[in-house]
Design an enzyme around this catalytic site. Structure first.
Site, PDB file in Angstrom:
ATOM      1  N   THR A   1      74.669 -92.322  43.697  1.00 30.51           N
ATOM      2  CA  THR A   1      73.234 -92.111  43.533  1.00 30.51           C
ATOM      3  C   THR A   1      72.539 -93.467  43.538  1.00 30.51           C
ATOM      4  O   THR A   1      73.062 -94.449  43.007  1.00 30.51           O
ATOM      5  CB  THR A   1      72.886 -91.432  42.197  1.00 30.51           C
ATOM      6  OG1 THR A   1      73.412 -92.242  41.159  1.00 30.51           O
ATOM      7  CG2 THR A   1      73.426 -90.056  42.106  1.00 30.51           C
TER       8      THR A   1
ATOM      9  N   GLU B   1      73.261 -85.262  43.367  1.00 32.96           N
ATOM     10  CA  GLU B   1      74.160 -84.482  42.507  1.00 32.96           C
ATOM     11  C   GLU B   1      74.206 -83.018  42.907  1.00 32.96           C
ATOM     12  O   GLU B   1      75.025 -82.259  42.406  1.00 32.96           O
ATOM     13  CB  GLU B   1      73.688 -84.571  41.040  1.00 32.96           C
ATOM     14  CG  GLU B   1      73.912 -85.905  40.366  1.00 32.96           C
ATOM     15  CD  GLU B   1      72.782 -86.898  40.598  1.00 32.96           C
ATOM     16  OE1 GLU B   1      72.022 -86.734  41.582  1.00 32.96           O
ATOM     17  OE2 GLU B   1      72.643 -87.838  39.808  1.00 32.96           O
TER      18      GLU B   1
ATOM     19  N   LYS C   1      51.973 -90.676  29.638  1.00 31.97           N
ATOM     20  CA  LYS C   1      51.648 -90.025  28.369  1.00 31.97           C
ATOM     21  C   LYS C   1      50.394 -90.676  27.801  1.00 31.97           C
ATOM     22  O   LYS C   1      50.425 -91.819  27.367  1.00 31.97           O
ATOM     23  CB  LYS C   1      52.818 -90.149  27.399  1.00 31.97           C
ATOM     24  CG  LYS C   1      54.000 -89.343  27.890  1.00 31.97           C
ATOM     25  CD  LYS C   1      55.260 -89.586  27.104  1.00 31.97           C
ATOM     26  CE  LYS C   1      56.402 -88.895  27.825  1.00 31.97           C
ATOM     27  NZ  LYS C   1      57.620 -89.661  27.919  1.00 31.97           N
TER      28      LYS C   1
ATOM     29  N   TRP D   1      50.372 -85.035  28.644  1.00 34.92           N
ATOM     30  CA  TRP D   1      51.259 -85.486  29.704  1.00 34.92           C
ATOM     31  C   TRP D   1      50.531 -85.357  31.025  1.00 34.92           C
ATOM     32  O   TRP D   1      50.032 -84.280  31.352  1.00 34.92           O
ATOM     33  CB  TRP D   1      52.511 -84.610  29.754  1.00 34.92           C
ATOM     34  CG  TRP D   1      53.536 -84.978  28.728  1.00 34.92           C
ATOM     35  CD1 TRP D   1      53.308 -85.543  27.514  1.00 34.92           C
ATOM     36  CD2 TRP D   1      54.945 -84.787  28.825  1.00 34.92           C
ATOM     37  NE1 TRP D   1      54.481 -85.718  26.859  1.00 34.92           N
ATOM     38  CE2 TRP D   1      55.515 -85.261  27.627  1.00 34.92           C
ATOM     39  CE3 TRP D   1      55.796 -84.262  29.790  1.00 34.92           C
ATOM     40  CZ2 TRP D   1      56.890 -85.228  27.390  1.00 34.92           C
ATOM     41  CZ3 TRP D   1      57.150 -84.222  29.553  1.00 34.92           C
ATOM     42  CH2 TRP D   1      57.699 -84.710  28.363  1.00 34.92           C
TER      43      TRP D   1
END
Ligand code: AMP
Length: 548
Positions: A185, A331, A445, A450
């Site tokens: 990754t 993944e 934030k 959010w």
């Protein structure tokens, strides 16, 4: 009671065996350094892959050995995909655009025995030669005439190697759970982590990837994977397309070159192509400048990063190409979700359909999704609640190579509940469409709210004067963090900060409108074409918002 069915193992070699028998004359066209338009058939592809399998044996490769590749999308890389995995070794694709020290780390961590390298990437190997501990041979993927000069004594020419072999080879059958491939990754923090695919996971992923609502791969299609073969197996296209017998067009090292992509699409009548949004920007930019078209291109698959709405609109409205956005991860092999409209959407307006294409799509069969809150409670699919996105399924990693395989451990991606934590934040709409709102670490934030950086970026990029935009959170004394927008203007556009902010006020919640806009000439991207937020946060680390 046991079933009475043959227990044939799912083998990657079975795709090749099937394809060369069922579609012997189907073509694979590649751009390479030694031949700008190489062309051969599935039959030739099968024969050369068997020669390569023999060559691997001659070189001394053993079952389970890791064989590295540092290469672009072409027929030799395809031969490696099939010959290496098909004969029981692990095809370890490596991204040549990573930092050299990361490339060395990855090769050493996987303990690659041989490295097959594109002639253009060979200087990287020469520079790293003293750091590659276990590599016995370097094979340059070219013809003798194009071999580079070198003082290294373990370098071999790919074509010379094949020349010496015959094309009879029996593909062995073994346990379908054997490792077939590896891809690290490209995480922006810490060392890269190795995902290990199996024959079984690859075949199941290819079967679902080829379904009509996934890529819609068919023998009649002409498919050009622009997403690199070192990025999650080019999203599985080299397996799914060959399984169904599509003509393949491989753009070689010219992955981001609008002119080459256009020439290949028109010249080879490409109907389906897949790439990250930056690739599509390069192509659309070229089409816009030249007035040329891509009439054969029915579908542009996109993923890897949120697709700006401007790309979707231009493809739909100007060129009649449908953008099919998917979402996934290294993944996940990578397919998780994809745009799949139903008949009930037949009377949607173009704007409504574009809105759907801008989302990440529905989960495909085989991938289970859930969103959870901070206490791991499952959230409803109501298009309002958003939380950490988790997945599970037969082509999803259970752990990283050489790291803990125990769910819940720090270095295991699977939580103690048996689900892989994607690191993405998402909401899921009642119609099943998933919408990524952010990466967990990119969420802004602000004063307890959010804010999705992707929402801000999409809103900014929907202005015709904006070519690309990135939003990051920066320190604010009152709100802890506030959004900062960093944007590139379209060539010749003279939009200013106030005009853009006024535009955004109509599109975003009050608290999501950035406090400032900085115009730049360029935005940093990772080696897989995503906006590099880490680099941006570093660049703007001392930034202070103007006094209100
Ligand atoms: P990689 O493993 O390098 O392919 O990166 C996987 C990550 O890319 C995901 O976890 C997402 O954060 C991001 N990603 C992939 N596809 C999309 C998409 N269609 N929209 C938004 N983010 C995406």
């Amino acid at each position: 009671m046991q079933a009475l069915m043959m227990n044939s193992q799912l083998m990657i070699s079975s795709i090749l065996k099937h394809a060369e028998k069922a579609f012997p004359t189907q073509e694979i066209v590649s751009v390479t350094v030694d031949n700008p338009l190489h062309r051969y058939t599935y039959k030739d592809f099968g024969a050369r892959s068997r020669k390569l399998a023999n060559a691997l044996t001659t070189l001394g490769a053993k079952f389970g050995d890791r064989i590295g590749t540092l290469a672009w999308n072409d027929y030799r890389h395809l031969e490696l995909y099939y010959a290496v995995s098909g004969s029981g070794m692990v095809c370890h694709t490596i991204n040549p655009k990573l930092f050299p020290e990361q490339v060395a780390y990855i090769i050493n961590h996987a303990e690659d025995k041989f490295i097959f390298v594109d002639v253009l990437v060979f200087p990287l190997i020469e520079a790293l030669k003293d750091h590659l501990k276990k590599v016995e041979k370097i094979i340059v993927m070219t013809s003798p005439a194009a071999m580079p000069e070198t003082s290294m004594d373990n370098v071999v020419c790919y074509e010379t190697l094949l020349e010496a072999e015959n094309d009879s080879f029996e593909w062995p059958e073994f346990d379908e759970n054997t490792a077939s491939g590896m891809c690290y990754t490209s995480g922006t923090t810490g060392n890269p982590k190795g995902v290990v695919y199996s024959h079984r996971s690859t075949i199941l992923h290819a079967l679902v990837g080829a379904l009509p609502d996934s890529t819609g791969a068919r023998a009649e299609e002409v498919c050009m994977p622009i997403v690199p073969m070192f990025h999650v197996n080019a999203w599985g296209v080299p397996y799914a397309s060959i399984m169904v017998g599509s003509k393949l067009v491989m753009p070689g090292p010219k992955l981001a070159d609008g002119e080459t992509l256009h020439k290949l699409i028109e010249g080879e009548q490409v109907t389906y192509s897949s790439g990250v949004p930056t690739i599509w920007m390069a192509l659309l930019d070229y089409l816009n400048k030249t007035g040329k078209r891509v009439n054969s291109l029915k579908t542009a698959g996109t993923g890897g990063a949120a697709c700006p709405i401007g790309i979707i609109e231009t493809f739909n409205k100007k060129y009649g190409t449908t953008v099919k956005q998917g979402w996934g991860m290294t993944e996940m092999s990578p397919l998780g979700t994809i745009y799949s409209p139903t008949a009930e959407m037949a009377d949607y307006t173009q704007e409504q359909l574009i809105g759907l294409q801008a989302k990440q799509g529905r989960c495909v069969f085989g991938v289970e999704l859930k969103i959870v809150d901070e206490d791991n409670n499952e959230l409803p699919w109501d298009g309002v609640a958003f939380g950490a996105l988790k997945v599970r399924g037969p082509w999803i990693a259970s752990g990283y190579y050489g790291m803990s395989q125990t769910p819940g451990d720090n270095d295991c991606p699977v939580d103690s509940d048996g689900w892989l934590n994607t690191g993405d934040v998402a909401m899921i709409h009642p119609n099943g469409f998933m919408q990524i709102t952010d990466r967990t670490k990119d969420v802004i934030k602000t004063g307890g709210e959010w804010v999705s950086s992707i929402d801000i970026e999409n809103a900014a990029a929907s202005h015709t004067d904006i070519a690309e935009a990135a939003a990051i959170g920066r320190y604010h004394p009152k709100w802890t963090e506030r959004p900062l927008l960093i944007a590139i203007k379209q060539p010749g556009a003279n939009i200013d900060k106030d005009a853009l902010m006024a535009f955004l006020k109509d599109k975003l919640h009050k608290w999501a409108v950035p406090d400032d806009v900085v115009f730049v000439e360029e935005l940093p991207h990772t080696a897989t074409g995503k906006l590099n937020k880490l680099a941006l946060r570093e660049k703007f680390k001392d930034y202070e918002f103007p006094a209100a």
